[in-house]
Write an enzyme that holds these catalytic residues in place. Structure first.
Site, PDB file in Angstrom:
ATOM      1  N   HIS A 290      45.913  -4.555 -36.320  1.00 15.79           N
ATOM      2  CA  HIS A 290      46.503  -5.404 -35.283  1.00 15.79           C
ATOM      3  C   HIS A 290      45.819  -5.186 -33.931  1.00 15.79           C
ATOM      4  O   HIS A 290      45.335  -6.136 -33.301  1.00 15.79           O
ATOM      5  CB  HIS A 290      48.002  -5.095 -35.170  1.00 15.79           C
ATOM      6  CG  HIS A 290      48.714  -5.874 -34.105  1.00 15.79           C
ATOM      7  ND1 HIS A 290      49.429  -7.009 -34.367  1.00 15.79           N
ATOM      8  CD2 HIS A 290      48.820  -5.671 -32.764  1.00 15.79           C
ATOM      9  CE1 HIS A 290      49.932  -7.484 -33.243  1.00 15.79           C
ATOM     10  NE2 HIS A 290      49.582  -6.686 -32.252  1.00 15.79           N
ATOM     11  N   GLU A 291      45.769  -3.939 -33.495  1.00 19.93           N
ATOM     12  CA  GLU A 291      45.159  -3.661 -32.194  1.00 19.93           C
ATOM     13  C   GLU A 291      43.663  -3.943 -32.227  1.00 19.93           C
ATOM     14  O   GLU A 291      43.071  -4.354 -31.223  1.00 19.93           O
ATOM     15  CB  GLU A 291      45.425  -2.204 -31.776  1.00 19.93           C
ATOM     16  CG  GLU A 291      46.899  -1.826 -31.657  1.00 19.93           C
ATOM     17  CD  GLU A 291      47.682  -2.712 -30.704  1.00 19.93           C
ATOM     18  OE1 GLU A 291      47.065  -3.298 -29.771  1.00 19.93           O
ATOM     19  OE2 GLU A 291      48.910  -2.832 -30.864  1.00 19.93           O
ATOM     20  N   HIS A 294      43.141  -7.539 -31.296  1.00 18.87           N
ATOM     21  CA  HIS A 294      43.165  -7.705 -29.841  1.00 18.87           C
ATOM     22  C   HIS A 294      41.805  -7.313 -29.245  1.00 18.87           C
ATOM     23  O   HIS A 294      41.245  -8.018 -28.404  1.00 18.87           O
ATOM     24  CB  HIS A 294      44.233  -6.797 -29.221  1.00 18.87           C
ATOM     25  CG  HIS A 294      45.612  -7.356 -29.251  1.00 18.87           C
ATOM     26  ND1 HIS A 294      45.933  -8.590 -28.737  1.00 18.87           N
ATOM     27  CD2 HIS A 294      46.782  -6.814 -29.704  1.00 18.87           C
ATOM     28  CE1 HIS A 294      47.239  -8.793 -28.876  1.00 18.87           C
ATOM     29  NE2 HIS A 294      47.772  -7.742 -29.471  1.00 18.87           N
ATOM     30  N   GLU A 320      47.916 -12.654 -29.144  1.00 19.97           N
ATOM     31  CA  GLU A 320      48.658 -12.144 -30.291  1.00 19.97           C
ATOM     32  C   GLU A 320      48.257 -12.862 -31.571  1.00 19.97           C
ATOM     33  O   GLU A 320      48.315 -12.287 -32.655  1.00 19.97           O
ATOM     34  CB  GLU A 320      50.162 -12.282 -30.055  1.00 19.97           C
ATOM     35  CG  GLU A 320      50.720 -11.387 -28.945  1.00 19.97           C
ATOM     36  CD  GLU A 320      50.524  -9.901 -29.213  1.00 19.97           C
ATOM     37  OE1 GLU A 320      50.299  -9.514 -30.385  1.00 19.97           O
ATOM     38  OE2 GLU A 320      50.598  -9.124 -28.249  1.00 19.97           O
TER      39      GLU A 320
END
Length: 527
Positions: A290-291, A294, A320
């Protein structure tokens, strides 16, 4: 005009240096700062935040923005018709428009956005801004202690101050607007509660029958996953996953924090954090993915946008969407793991004994759970709807702070059918409200909806995502995202990106279609 433009660029660079220092201070405070160093970091953050605020509201800065901005109707004109009747004003109008048109598109957008921000911030008293910054910084530390103790009373007085000052902050900026509408727009430009209500209701209506079918199918046996997993080995898994999806280690770094997050210092320095649990290695794996999503966005913005408004992506729904695209649309497919599952077993030997099919069922185990960041991708939607309804209660209904834990627990029982045993797994689980990030939560679910649309566009152009992943060609997907989305930074709003990439307006239906296809296959029921 050239002289003003040169001065403006120098001024932007100076402001960016303050942002750089502040970002490093926040990073250090959240990752490495010892308890006895917290007060010094807090004071430093307050000092540099105040100095940065002064730069962003200085008369000198405002004068440059107004000089460079488009002035179709100068102050002496009551209307465009007045310009046509007054030759002097008409000439001034033409000169102003010509001056603005001489700027390239990047600088035009920068001037427009920063002039809007300047006029907003100019209304905020400096002493209030300084106090607000300090209150938020102390609130974040109080939240960490309260979460560890699972005791909302330790955080409540800090949250009460943050809520009150956030309302005041927004009223300074936009005194005639609804505070919560302003906050939503700040995190996702052009978004409003009417649109969110529409698409969230659309999603809820489609989710309920799907969740019922999944529940009736029964949960998989996941006992093989249980065990104790070495933290240092989990960190190596994170490094492997970040590299695999396209995170550039020469332009980033990793650290550990209470709540995983990503920090953009500049295009060449984007950092991610993670949180590890020896009993739950899957949580850290998907936080890493997830990160990493980003970070890949931040690392691939066009370098030409450095020190401009386009470098800073404030459309958090779009941001997101990228983290959740990697985490869910890609990372929760069995095809994602086919090329790297053996490597996972080398780093965490327990996975040598866990069949890939079992692992796949574990990462797609749909069931109501307490913690948002550990929720499956389907029930996660309800976690966000809960927070959105909580924020409307805070800002529209003025619900007292001491009533918020009860309201949270009631809404969790209503939406997910479960009730927190303590504040740690309830209202204290997220850090967002501690730093005043009200209006941020809806962007997570908006991002997921964008993902359903991006997936349709990607497969229409590139073919089956499963085939691409099974063949280990994930770099092609990253390159597609780089080209279609990342390189533009914040040049386009999220709505404009959807039109450019998908040719459609926002809808929850593509996400629902993705959920139905995927889980009908995993849980063997008819759509």
């Amino acid at each position: 005009m050239n002289n003003t433009l040169d001065q403006f660029k120098e001024y932007l660079h100076k402001m960016r240096q303050y942002d750089h220092v502040l970002t490093l201070l926040y990073w250090d405070l959240s990752t490495l700062a010892p308890e006895k160093g917290v007060e010094a970091r807090t004071n430093a953050i307050n000092y540099f935040s105040t100095e940065a605020f002064r730069l962003s509201t200085a008369d000198e800065y405002g004068k440059m923005l107004h000089t460079l901005s488009e002035m179709e109707v100068p102050p002496r004109c009551a209307s465009a018709a007045d310009c046509s009747r007054d030759s002097e004003n008409a000439l001034r109008c033409a000169a102003a428009a010509e001056q603005f048109d001489a700027l390239d598109e990047t600088m035009q957008l920068t001037v427009k956005r920063y002039l809007r921000d300047y006029e907003r911030f100019k209304r905020i008293p400096e002493e209030f801004y300084s106090a607000y910054t300090e209150v938020k910084t102390r609130s974040e530390r109080a939240w960490e202690k309260a979460k560890r103790a699972a005791d909302f009373s330790l955080f409540a007085p800090h949250l009460e101050k943050v809520i009150s000052m956030t309302k005041e902050y927004v009223q300074y900026m936009e005194p005639d607007e609804d505070p919560y509408e302003v906050l939503l727009d700040m995190y996702e430009e052009g978004m409003d509660s009417a649109t969110i209500d529409r698409v969230f209701d659309e999603l809820k209506e489609g989710l309920l029958p799907l969740l019922k079918k999944i529940e009736e199918s029964g949960r998989p046996d996941l006992s093989a996953i249980k065990g104790t997993y070495d933290i240092q080995a989990q960190k190596k898994v994170q490094d492997m996953l970040l590299s695999y999806i396209g995170f550039n280690k020469d332009a980033g770094a990793t650290a550990e924090s209470e709540h995983p997050f990503t920090t953009d210092l500049c295009i060449g320095d984007v950092r991610v954090t993670n949180h590890y649990n020896e009993k739950d290695p899957i949580s850290a794996m998907f936080s890493a993915i997830h990160e990493g999503g980003h970070a890949i966005f931040g690392q691939n913005i066009d370098p030409a946008y450095e020190d401009t408004a386009l470098e800073q992506v404030n459309m958090m729904g779009l941001h997101e969407s990228q983290s959740r695209f990697y985490e869910n649309i890609l990372g929760r497919r069995i095809s994602f793991w086919v090329p790297i599952y053996d490597k996972l077993g080398e780093l965490l030997p327990q996975f040598k004994e866990i069949p890939l099919d079992t692992f796949c069922r574990a990462i797609n185990d749909v069931h109501p759970s307490m913690i948002r960041t550990e929720a499956d991708e389907v029930t996660y939607c309800l976690h966000i709807i809960l927070r959105y309804e909580m924020e409307k209660a805070i800002f529209r209904d003025n619900t007292p702070v001491d009533e918020l834990p009860q309201l949270w627990n009631d809404k969790m029982e209503e939406l997910l059918g479960i009730r927190p045993k303590n504040d740690g797994e309830g209202i204290l689980q997220d850090m967002h409200w501690s730093d005043g990030s009200f209006g941020y939560f809806p962007s997570y679910l908006l991002g997921s909806m964008y993902d359903g649309m991006f997936l349709e566009a990607l497969e229409k152009e590139k073919g089956s995502v499963d085939t691409i992943l099974e063949e280990g060609r994930i770099s092609e997907i990253t390159a597609w995202l780089n080209e279609k989305i990342h390189r533009y930074g914040s040049r386009y709003t999220s709505a404009e990106v959807l039109q450019r990439v998908c040719g459609k307006e926002l809808s929850a239906q593509p996400l629902l279609d993705y959920f139905n296809r995927k889980y009908a296959g995993l849980y063997t029921f008819n759509i």
